[in-house]
Design a protein around this motif. Structure first.
Motif, PDB file in Angstrom:
ATOM      1  N   SER A 156      -0.975 -16.661  -7.200  1.00  0.00           N
ATOM      2  CA  SER A 156       0.317 -15.977  -7.114  1.00  0.00           C
ATOM      3  C   SER A 156       0.270 -14.597  -7.754  1.00  0.00           C
ATOM      4  N   TRP A 157       0.902 -13.656  -7.098  1.00  0.00           N
ATOM      5  CA  TRP A 157       1.234 -12.359  -7.699  1.00  0.00           C
ATOM      6  C   TRP A 157       2.744 -12.316  -7.858  1.00  0.00           C
ATOM      7  N   SER A 158       3.195 -12.107  -9.070  1.00  0.00           N
ATOM      8  CA  SER A 158       4.626 -11.883  -9.256  1.00  0.00           C
ATOM      9  C   SER A 158       4.822 -10.533  -9.936  1.00  0.00           C
ATOM     10  N   TRP A 159       5.895  -9.874  -9.582  1.00  0.00           N
ATOM     11  CA  TRP A 159       6.171  -8.522 -10.088  1.00  0.00           C
ATOM     12  C   TRP A 159       7.641  -8.431 -10.465  1.00  0.00           C
ATOM     13  N   ILE A 160       7.882  -8.002 -11.687  1.00  0.00           N
ATOM     14  CA  ILE A 160       9.237  -7.691 -12.118  1.00  0.00           C
ATOM     15  C   ILE A 160       9.296  -6.183 -12.295  1.00  0.00           C
ATOM     16  N   ASN A 161      10.113  -5.558 -11.477  1.00  0.00           N
ATOM     17  CA  ASN A 161      10.146  -4.090 -11.415  1.00  0.00           C
ATOM     18  C   ASN A 161      10.789  -3.482 -12.662  1.00  0.00           C
TER      19      ASN A 161
END
Ligand SMILES: *[C@@H]1O[C@H](CO)[C@@H](O)[C@H](O)[C@H]1NC(C)=O
Ligand SMILES: [Cu+2]
Length: 285
Positions: A156-161
């Motif tokens: 998984s790649w997760s990104w919180i901007n």
């Protein structure tokens, strides 16, 4: 919601707003380049799980996309590789390309052995991620066990901007893992915020040295160093002996949080009630 309906009437709008990137190695579920996906999402794979213009909200984890028909990627315990990103709105990007980077933010890479119920975070990049113009180095833990059940084994790649709307992005790839150890990896949860299910709202530190759209400065050297350290010797995540706990009082469920040994009793907002999710509390109706 299993499959994500794209509102084709809005297709022309979508093109202009979904300049975000997708993960492209490992190839995630429903990616347009994925030969093993039963459903290619041409418009909304780039959108956050919160939804966006012309894109419906998608469920956590992984946006609810269908499992690949066979593994698209094989990873080996101890293997180092660069995660890459792709911007469908700009297949040949240069440093002036709008990537809708929202000043970067927090990228986390994680493995799941149970289809996304629990996670083991294996790499973190602060401030400057994602960016299609750089590779993002990750190492599969040398003590990762084998995982070969389709639908269970995820990268998984997760990104919180860091700027813009409070959003949570996630792409998941079906990956076969070839390991040696039989001991499961410890659970090290990914940061969950900015979704209705996770009440934490947060903007991580960003990369203000650029506009948030153009080329950034790439991965921080200290993040690369940290991500390549031997996983097996990394300290286990510290869980307080007394962990956060949801108490199912019938009239009014509450939850207990220990902060440095200090006990606090809290309630979910409105009509939501607490649910235990491993060591976390989720507030849901
Ligand atoms: C991986 O990405 C880093 C940082 O962008 C880069 O310096 C390195 O050359 C890349 N390695 C490979 C094998 O592409
Ligand atoms: Cu955006």
């Amino acid at each position: 919601m299993k499959f994500l309906s794209s509102l084709f009437l809005l297709a022309s709008l979508i093109y202009s707003v979904s300049a975000h990137t997708t993960m492209s190695y490992p190839l995630p579920r429903s990616h347009i380049f994925n030969p093993n996906t039963p459903f290619k999402d041409y418009t909304c794979l780039t959108s956050p799980l919160n939804g966006g213009v012309g894109c419906l909200p998608k469920p956590f984890p992984c946006g609810g996309y269908p499992v690949d028909t066979k593994f698209s990627t094989i990873l080996i315990a101890g293997q180092k590789f660069n995660v890459t990103f792709y911007n469908p709105a700009a297949p040949n990007p240069d440093s002036s390309t709008d990537q809708a980077r929202h000043n970067g933010g927090l990228c986390e890479f994680a493995l799941s052995y149970n289809g996304g119920i629990t996670w083991t975070k294996i790499a973190t990049y602060h401030k400057t991620c994602p960016d299609v113009l750089f590779g993002w180095t990750v190492k599969i833990p040398e003590n990762a066990p084998t995982c070969d059940t389709l639908g269970q084994c995820l990268f998984s790649w997760s990104w919180i901007n860091a700027a813009g709307n409070l959003e949570f992005y996630q792409n998941c790839a079906d990956v076969k893992i070839i390991g040696k150890s039989i001991t499961p990896l410890p659970e090290i949860d990914i940061t969950k915020a900015n979704l209705p299910e996770f009440e934490d709202a947060f903007f991580p530190e960003g990369d203000p040295s650029n506009t948030g759209n153009a080329k950034g400065s790439g991965p921080l050297a200290k993040d690369i160093t940290e991500n390549l350290k031997p996983f097996s010797t990394k300290p286990e995540p510290e869980y307080a002996p007394e962990t956060t706990k949801c108490v199912k009082d019938k009239k009014s469920p509450y939850y207990i949080v220990y902060n440095n040994g200090k006990k606090t009793t809290l309630k979910c907002k409105g009509t939501k009630v607490c649910h235990q999710r491993h060591n976390n509390i989720v507030c849901k109706k």
